[in-house]
Enzyme design. Sequence first.
Site, PDB file in Angstrom:
ATOM      1  N   LYS A   1      10.168   5.165 -10.220  1.00  0.00           N
ATOM      2  CA  LYS A   1      11.236   5.391  -9.249  1.00  0.00           C
ATOM      3  C   LYS A   1      12.420   4.440  -9.522  1.00  0.00           C
ATOM      4  CE  LYS A   1       8.294   8.122  -7.055  1.00  0.00           C
ATOM      5  NZ  LYS A   1       7.171   7.568  -6.342  1.00  0.00           N
TER       6      LYS A   1
ATOM      7  N   TRP B   1       2.189   9.026   1.511  1.00  0.00           N
ATOM      8  CA  TRP B   1       1.680   8.031   0.553  1.00  0.00           C
ATOM      9  C   TRP B   1       0.860   6.984   1.290  1.00  0.00           C
ATOM     10  CZ3 TRP B   1       1.501  10.132  -3.819  1.00  0.00           C
ATOM     11  CH2 TRP B   1       2.578  10.846  -4.357  1.00  0.00           C
TER      12      TRP B   1
ATOM     13  N   ASP C   1       3.136  -1.265  -0.813  1.00  0.00           N
ATOM     14  CA  ASP C   1       3.475  -0.279  -1.835  1.00  0.00           C
ATOM     15  C   ASP C   1       5.001  -0.233  -1.866  1.00  0.00           C
ATOM     16  OD1 ASP C   1       4.155   1.998  -3.255  1.00  0.00           O
ATOM     17  OD2 ASP C   1       2.848   3.363  -2.139  1.00  0.00           O
TER      18      ASP C   1
HETATM   19  C1  LIG Z   1       5.710   8.171  -5.895  1.00  0.00           C
HETATM   20  C2  LIG Z   1       5.005   7.300  -4.931  1.00  0.00           C
HETATM   21  C3  LIG Z   1       3.621   7.063  -5.013  1.00  0.00           C
HETATM   22  C4  LIG Z   1       2.746   7.723  -6.047  1.00  0.00           C
HETATM   23  O1  LIG Z   1       2.948   7.155  -7.265  1.00  0.00           O
HETATM   24  P1  LIG Z   1       2.135   7.615  -8.570  1.00  0.00           P
HETATM   25  O2  LIG Z   1       2.569   6.593  -9.546  1.00  0.00           O
HETATM   26  O3  LIG Z   1       2.582   9.002  -8.872  1.00  0.00           O
HETATM   27  O4  LIG Z   1       0.691   7.550  -8.238  1.00  0.00           O
HETATM   28  C5  LIG Z   1       3.064   6.193  -4.118  1.00  0.00           C
HETATM   29  N1  LIG Z   1       3.808   5.587  -3.167  1.00  0.00           N
HETATM   30  C6  LIG Z   1       5.126   5.799  -3.038  1.00  0.00           C
HETATM   31  C7  LIG Z   1       5.897   5.091  -1.979  1.00  0.00           C
HETATM   32  C8  LIG Z   1       5.766   6.660  -3.915  1.00  0.00           C
HETATM   33  O5  LIG Z   1       7.084   6.875  -3.814  1.00  0.00           O
END
Ligand SMILES: *Cc1c(COP(=O)(O)O)cnc(C)c1O
Length: 360
Positions: free
Chosen positions: A190, A99, A166
């Site tokens: 999540k 990511w 993030d």
């Molecule tokens: C799942 C995830 C993403 C991607 O998220 P989307 O909403 O599917 O674009 C990005 N960063 C992390 C840390 C993630 O766990």
Amino acid sequence: MKAYNFNAGPCVLPKQAIESAIEAIRDFDNTGIGILEISHRTPGWERIMAETEQLWRELLNIPDDYAVMFLGGGASTQFFEVPANLMKTKAAYLQTGVWAKKAAKEAKFYGEVEIVASSEDKTYSYIPKGYTIPTDVDYFHITTNNTIYGTEIHEDIDSPVTLVADMSSDIMSRPVDVTKYGMIYGGAQKNVGPAGVTFVIVRKDLLGNTGRPIQTMVDYRTHYTEEAKNRSMFNTPPVFPIFVMHETLKWVKEQGGLEAMYKINKEKAELLYNEIDRNPLFVGTAAKEDRSLMNVCFVMAPGHEALQDEFFKFAKERGMVGIKGHRSVGGFRASIYNACPKEAVEALVACMQEFEKLHK
Ligand SMILES: *Cc1c(COP(=O)(O)O)cnc(C)c1O
């Protein structure tokens, strides 16, 4: 059969959030109309929007000089919206997983990207340490929890430049000092809601400084005009996911907020990691000091690899759902987010112990 949901995302949500969502689909706010069918320009909805923002501010202690927004497009869309809004010429990234790598890739469209450190050499099984954050960059980007590899940055780090995080997979799992960050973002699916809504928290003075023109929808300033009416309502917001997020955060607040969540999250993670460390059939994949409280990754111990498929089957028969590890790590991953009850972790631990007895 009872199902224990360990999916990495979308994933388990609080039961009461699901129950309210079902009711709201039938009848939202005693209007006689369901939430999927109602205009987002109705007072009942505007109240939900305002309350959702308020819950975010309260739970995370977000100061007034930060904007809070609920957008579409997922965290992946933020990978380019971050540099579009914050990067003048150069940014630094900590590469702790795919990511993080994907985020850095999108930033290259807007300028120079420096990878400060990477743990790719060992399949991202640790968080790099001892690196120096450059001071000639517009921001430093980190991924606080690496969902796929089960590593986590446990502290709010001190950065000499604007820190961007993030926090898709560990937001609201522990108290965070928001003032240490210029921006925090993530997909809701999540830990704070279903798929379809993205949260963005950004200090307002950081915006509008790139010197580049920016598309209206990409410009964060579009989404937080001061009149409450236009908060994340420039266009149609993801109404239903925001509603479920609202209900999820109400639940978090009822549990006692983030201090309480953190305490129970630590207990759950300890329970599972202790079993992984004790049980001779399994071994953890992440460096111990960097182990995630949210995603617990483990594999069969050396010499027991052949038992992997049998354990999947064994665990499945006992109601364990979503424990397959990401293909890049293999083995197992149990995601034990806020809404995952301790009882589920206990069931998984019992399952691992039973399996051990069979193979003594
Ligand atoms: C799942 C995830 C993403 C991607 O998220 P989307 O909403 O599917 O674009 C990005 N960063 C992390 C840390 C993630 O766990």
